[in-house]
Design an enzyme around this catalytic site. Structure first.
Site, PDB file in Angstrom:
ATOM      1  N   ASP A 218      84.213  58.177  76.854  1.00 31.80           N
ATOM      2  CA  ASP A 218      83.014  57.467  76.408  1.00 31.80           C
ATOM      3  C   ASP A 218      81.866  58.441  76.149  1.00 31.80           C
ATOM      4  O   ASP A 218      81.891  59.581  76.625  1.00 31.80           O
ATOM      5  CB  ASP A 218      82.633  56.477  77.515  1.00 31.80           C
TER       6      ASP A 218
ATOM      7  N   ASP B  19      78.454  47.238  72.917  1.00 29.28           N
ATOM      8  CA  ASP B  19      79.069  46.461  73.996  1.00 29.28           C
ATOM      9  C   ASP B  19      78.857  44.955  73.839  1.00 29.28           C
ATOM     10  O   ASP B  19      77.781  44.514  73.434  1.00 29.28           O
ATOM     11  CB  ASP B  19      78.466  46.863  75.356  1.00 29.28           C
TER      12      ASP B  19
END
Ligand code: 9PG
Length: 437
Positions: free
Chosen positions: A282, A342
Site C-alpha cells: 500500500d 477506499d
C-alpha cells in the site's frame, strides 16, 4: 507543456480524466463541470501526483485523457506508459479545447465509447509489452474496514472461526494495518499482536492462506526505521514529504539505496518464512515520487525496481496486490490492483475530496477503470462491506458484482444480518468475468 491538439467542442462534448494512482479521482465530465481536486495539501501529497497542480477549470489526465462527442472518441495516451507518464491538460478557449502535454503522447481516434477506446489501447499495450494474462484471484477477508488500526489478534481469530461457522468461501485471511508498531517497522509488532508469526501459523492451520498489509516504500516520522536510517529517504537530508497520516509526517524509502533494498529483502523473506504468500502493498506511490536518490534514476524507474525486488523475494507464486499505486507504471508488475479510493460507510466524502474514503469516489474510479481488468491485472474495486451500517449497501454490492475482479469481505462477520451474509456469500462465490469491457 506543448500544445498537441485543438478540438472543436459542442454541448455534447465530454472529457475523461484518469488520475495518477489508485485513489486519484478518475471519471468523465460534461464540459464545464468542475473537475475533482484535492482540498488540502496533506491529502494532495498522498492521493495526487506530486508534479501536477492544474489551474482551476483545467482538465487533467495522467498518461491517459479522452474527449468524446457522440460515438467519436479522441484518446490521448502515453506513448511509453511504463517509462514516462506525461501529464495531459485540457483548457477551454471559446468553443475549442486546447490539449497540451509534457511528454510523448499518442493521439488515437476511436468510434464507440470511452471505455471501448481505453480497452482497445490497453490491448495493444499488453501485446507490445508482452503482459501475461492475469491469474484468477483468490477470495479474501481483510481486517481494515471493520477494525481499522485498532485491530487485535483476537479479532482475526474470531473472524477466522466465524468464516468456518458461516461456511464462507474465503481463501486468504489478510491482516491489514495495525499489527505493526509503526509504519516502516514491519517486523516490530504492536502491543495488540503478541505473536505475529504464531497468528499466521494459526490462519494456515485453519486451512486458509495468510495475507499481510505493508506500505513498503513509506517511512513514518515516529518509526525506528527513520531514526536509524535517515540516509535511506528520498531527498536525503531534505527528505521529500509524501503526506501526513496516522498523526505524523510521511517520507519515502529510496528503493535504490543498497541498505534500504537489504531491509526490504529481510522484511519480505521473514514474511515468507511465516508462511505469508499474499501481499497487499500500500501507499506505494511513495516509491515513485521525484527526488534525490542513491542511484540517479527517475521516480518511475526507482518504483519499478522496488516492485521487482519485492517480486523476486516473494517468488512467482505469491499473490501481489498494489494499492495507492501509480496505475500505468505498475503494468506487468502486480497480480491485482486497487483501482479506487477506499469504500466507507458514507456515500459521499465529508471533506469533499473524492480521493478520500467514501462510496461515491470508489464507484466512479471503479467504473472508469473497468477496462484495466483482465488486461493489466485483476481489478480490486475495494472490499465487500455488506453490514447494515453501510448507507447504500445494495448499490455497493451491485458495483462489486459488475466491476470487481478481486473479491474480499471486510466486515466483522458475526455482525452481518441475513442480507449481508447472503450477499457476501454470493459475491465471494460468483464467477468472475475475464473482462468488464
Ligand atoms: C490502511 C489503509 C487500508 C486501505 C488503503 C489505505 O490519508 N489518505 O489519503 C489515505 C488514503 C487511503 C488510505 C489511508 C489514508 O487507505 O486503501 O485499504 O489498507 O490504507 O491504513
Amino acid at each position: 507543456m506543448e500544445t498537441i491538439a485543438e478540438i472543436q467542442t459542442s454541448d455534447e462534448t465530454v472529457v475523461h480524466e484518469q488520475g495518477w494512482q489508485s485513489w486519484s479521482p478518475s471519471t468523465t465530465y460534461r464540459l464545464g463541470a468542475a473537475p475533482h481536486r484535492p482540498v488540502d495539501e496533506d491529502k494532495r501529497l498522498i492521493a495526487y501526483r506530486h508534479t501536477t497542480a492544474p489551474a482551476p477549470g483545467t482538465y487533467c489526465g495522467e498518461g491517459l485523457f479522452a474527449v468524446a462527442e457522440g460515438d467519436s472518441v479522441t484518446l490521448f495516451a502515453a506513448t511509453d506508459p511504463t517509462a514516462e507518464v506525461p501529464t495531459i491538460l485540457a483548457v477551454r478557449a471559446g468553443d475549442r479545447l486546447v490539449i497540451s502535454a509534457n511528454g510523448s503522447v499518442e493521439i488515437r481516434q476511436h468510434t464507440g465509447d470511452i471505455p471501448g477506446a481505453l480497452a482497445a489501447w490497453a490491448d495493444e499495450v499488453c501485446a507490445r509489452l508482452a503482459v501475461p494474462a492475469p491469474r484468477p484471484a483468490p477470495t479474501g477477508w481483510c481486517s481494515w474496514y471493520e477494525y481499522f488500526t485498532d485491530v487485535t489478534a483476537d479479532d482475526i481469530v474470531d473472524n477466522l472461526e466465524a468464516m468456518e461457522d458461516l461456511q464462507l468461501p474465503i481463501d486468504v485471511v489478510q491482516v491489514d494495518d495495525g499489527y505493526q508498531r509503526e509504519v516502516g517497522d514491519w517486523l516490530v509488532p504492536s502491543g495488540r499482536f503478541p505473536d505475529v508469526p504464531g497468528l499466521f501459523a494459526h490462519i494456515r492451520d485453519h486451512g486458509r492462506r495468510a495475507g499481510i498489509w505493508t506500505a513498503p516504500f513509506l517511512v513514518a516520522e515516529r518509526s525506528e526505521l527513520l531514526a536509524e536510517h535517515p540516509d535511506w529517504l528520498v531527498g536525503k537530508e531534505n527528505p521529500v514529504r509524501v503526506g501526513h497520516n496516522w498523526g505524523q509526517q510521511l517520507y519515502a524509502l529510496d528503493t535504490t539505496h543498497p541498505g534500504a533494498r537489504d531491509y526490504l529483502r529481510t522484511v519480505f523473506t521473514t514474511f515468507a518464512e511465516w508462511g505469508i504468500d499474499y501481499h497487499k502493498i500500500d501507499f506505494v506511490y511513495a516509491g515513485a515520487v521525484p527526488g534525490r536518490r542513491h542511484a540517479g534514476v527517475s521516480g518511475i524507474e526507482a518504483y519499478r525496481s522496488g516492485l521487482e525486488l519485492i517480486r523476486e523475494v516473494i517468488g512467482p507464486d505469491a499473490y501481489l496486490l498494489g494499492c495507492g499505486a501509480p496505475q500505468l507504471p505498475s503494468i506487468g508488475m502486480v497480480d491485482a490492483m486497487r483501482v479506487s479510493p477506499d469504500i466507507a460507510l458514507e456515500y459521499a466524502p465529508g471533506s469533499g475530496d473524492l480521493s478520500q474514503p467514501a462510496q461515491l469516489g470508489a464507484v466512479l474510479n471503479g467504473e472508469s477503470r473497468r477496462f484495466q481488468h483482465g488486461r493489466f491485472w485483476v481489478n480490486d474495486p475495494d472490499c465487500i462491506v455488506a453490514r447494515p451500517a453501510v448507507e447504500h449497501r445494495i448499490e455497493w454490492a451491485e458495483h462489486i458484482s459488475t466491476s470487481g475482479g478481486l473479491r474480499a469481505s471486510s466486515d466483522g462477520l458475526r455482525g452481518l444480518d441475513s442480507w449481508g451474509l447472503d450477499t457476501t456469500h454470493r459475491l465471494l462465490a460468483e464467477p468472475i468475468p475475464s473482462h468488464f469491457v
